[in-house]
Motif scaffolding. Sequence first.
Motif, short mmCIF file in Angstrom:
data_model
loop_
_atom_site.label_atom_id
_atom_site.label_comp_id
_atom_site.label_asym_id
_atom_site.label_seq_id
_atom_site.Cartn_x
_atom_site.Cartn_y
_atom_site.Cartn_z
N LYS A 158 15.85 49.11 8.57
CA LYS A 158 16.46 48.72 9.85
C LYS A 158 15.78 49.44 11.01
N TYR A 159 15.51 50.71 10.87
CA TYR A 159 14.83 51.50 11.91
C TYR A 159 13.46 50.91 12.21
N LEU A 160 12.73 50.55 11.18
CA LEU A 160 11.38 50.01 11.36
C LEU A 160 11.43 48.65 12.05
N GLN A 161 12.39 47.82 11.68
CA GLN A 161 12.49 46.50 12.29
C GLN A 161 12.87 46.59 13.76
N GLU A 162 13.73 47.54 14.10
CA GLU A 162 14.19 47.65 15.48
C GLU A 162 13.19 48.35 16.39
N ARG A 163 12.50 49.35 15.85
CA ARG A 163 11.62 50.17 16.69
C ARG A 163 10.14 49.82 16.55
N PHE A 164 9.77 49.26 15.41
CA PHE A 164 8.34 49.04 15.15
C PHE A 164 8.08 47.63 14.61
N HIS A 165 8.77 46.66 15.19
CA HIS A 165 8.56 45.27 14.78
C HIS A 165 7.12 44.87 15.09
N GLY A 166 6.42 44.36 14.10
CA GLY A 166 5.03 43.96 14.28
C GLY A 166 4.03 45.03 13.92
N VAL A 167 4.47 46.29 13.75
CA VAL A 167 3.57 47.36 13.33
C VAL A 167 3.29 47.23 11.84
N GLN A 168 2.05 47.45 11.45
CA GLN A 168 1.66 47.32 10.05
C GLN A 168 2.26 48.47 9.22
N VAL A 169 2.92 48.12 8.12
CA VAL A 169 3.51 49.12 7.22
C VAL A 169 2.78 49.06 5.88
N MET A 180 2.06 68.55 11.06
CA MET A 180 2.38 67.33 11.81
C MET A 180 3.69 67.51 12.58
N GLU A 181 3.97 66.57 13.47
CA GLU A 181 5.20 66.60 14.27
C GLU A 181 6.15 65.50 13.83
N ILE A 182 7.45 65.73 14.05
CA ILE A 182 8.46 64.72 13.72
C ILE A 182 8.88 64.02 15.02
N LEU A 183 8.61 62.71 15.05
CA LEU A 183 8.94 61.93 16.24
C LEU A 183 10.35 61.35 16.12
N GLY A 184 10.79 61.10 14.90
CA GLY A 184 12.14 60.59 14.68
C GLY A 184 12.78 61.28 13.51
N HIS A 185 13.93 61.93 13.73
CA HIS A 185 14.63 62.66 12.67
C HIS A 185 15.68 61.76 12.01
N ALA A 186 15.83 61.90 10.69
CA ALA A 186 16.89 61.22 9.93
C ALA A 186 16.94 59.73 10.27
N ILE A 187 15.85 59.02 10.00
CA ILE A 187 15.74 57.61 10.38
C ILE A 187 16.25 56.67 9.28
N GLU A 188 16.77 57.22 8.18
CA GLU A 188 17.27 56.37 7.10
C GLU A 188 18.45 55.54 7.58
#
Length: 369
Positions: free
Chosen positions: A204-215, A249-257
């Motif tokens: 859900k996080y990926l669809q809302e925030r990174f729609h169209g980004v290659q996974v 590395m850095e954490i850009l988004g915490h607890a994204i599950e």
Amino acid sequence: MSDDDKLPALRKQISAIDDDLVKLLEKRAAIAKEIGEYKKSKGLPVHDWSREQEVLKRVLERPLQLLDPADLEKVYKEIMGSCRHLENLEEKVGYLGPEGTFSEIAAREFFSDAGNAFVPYDSNWQLFRALEAGTIDYGVTPVENSTQGTVTETVDLLLDSPSIKICGEIEVKVHQNLIVNPGAKEKDITTIFSHPQAIAQARKYLQERFHGVQVKETFSTSAAVKQAKDAGKTCAAIGSELAARYNGMEILGHAIEDNPNNQTRFIVIGKLSMRPTGNDRTSIIFTLKHEPGSLFHALEVFSRHSINLTKIESRPARHLPEIWQYNFFTDFEGHVADAGVALALQQLAEHTIFLKILGSYPKFIPKVN
């Protein structure tokens, strides 16, 4: 006593207690060494993991006023690990790597740092083969996630292995994080790497925030972090905080599950059978005869002996020549040494064409917050 004298006086008491603790730890280590030498002289296994579980259980049953039971458990694991180290009994614990995976987190929570060496493996297959060959003493691998279900590869490897048993279990609360190279922004990301389970847990996080980004899928979350690091600021990974720290590395988004109660159950695998503790779980795999009511009769055996099933799941029976045969991967409460369990398994065998006991082991006890 003046206020100026109170702090030094309290610290003096702490120092005296520390001195007593060191003396008692030395005394304990000497007795543990004597026990080890006796076992060697009698040809007995020096490391008795079941005994360690009994010690932990007895200690944690004591009433506590200030100490957290989870902290006390960690202390005692380190004490027992130090005693093994004294006897040059360091054990190798393998886990699904590379460094920074949730499997490593589970391994380090279950085992002590003292007296153990932790070894990462690139795949579950390699982990199981290393254990079969005696290269490591134990392994830690995921078997089930509360969101995505069973890790089928682990179940298949347990089925195929002739000597590996489940010796223990631990549940780890899994927080997935979006991990990036230092200075990278969300708008920079064109590719995200991770393990299929982690991707599914943050769908859900990926669809809302990174729609169209290659996974892109990788064999582990830590491998994903390393790959993102090497690829530069346009790439990110989903993984643990530990993996981020290991790789700078850095954490850009915490607890994204998607599910805040996301947990993974890990099993500890080895070659030793665990003694009953009174709070055990048994895992089995069985295949039923193609007869009307066969599943009903199989499950009725557990009901008859008041055995609580905690899991049952079907998987294609790859080890049998006939198609459309299924294995049932089942967990239940109790130990094979319990009279009721032993009788139930004996009666279950009458309804099956295949039955394998994967292990009886101490149940994981969730920590009380």
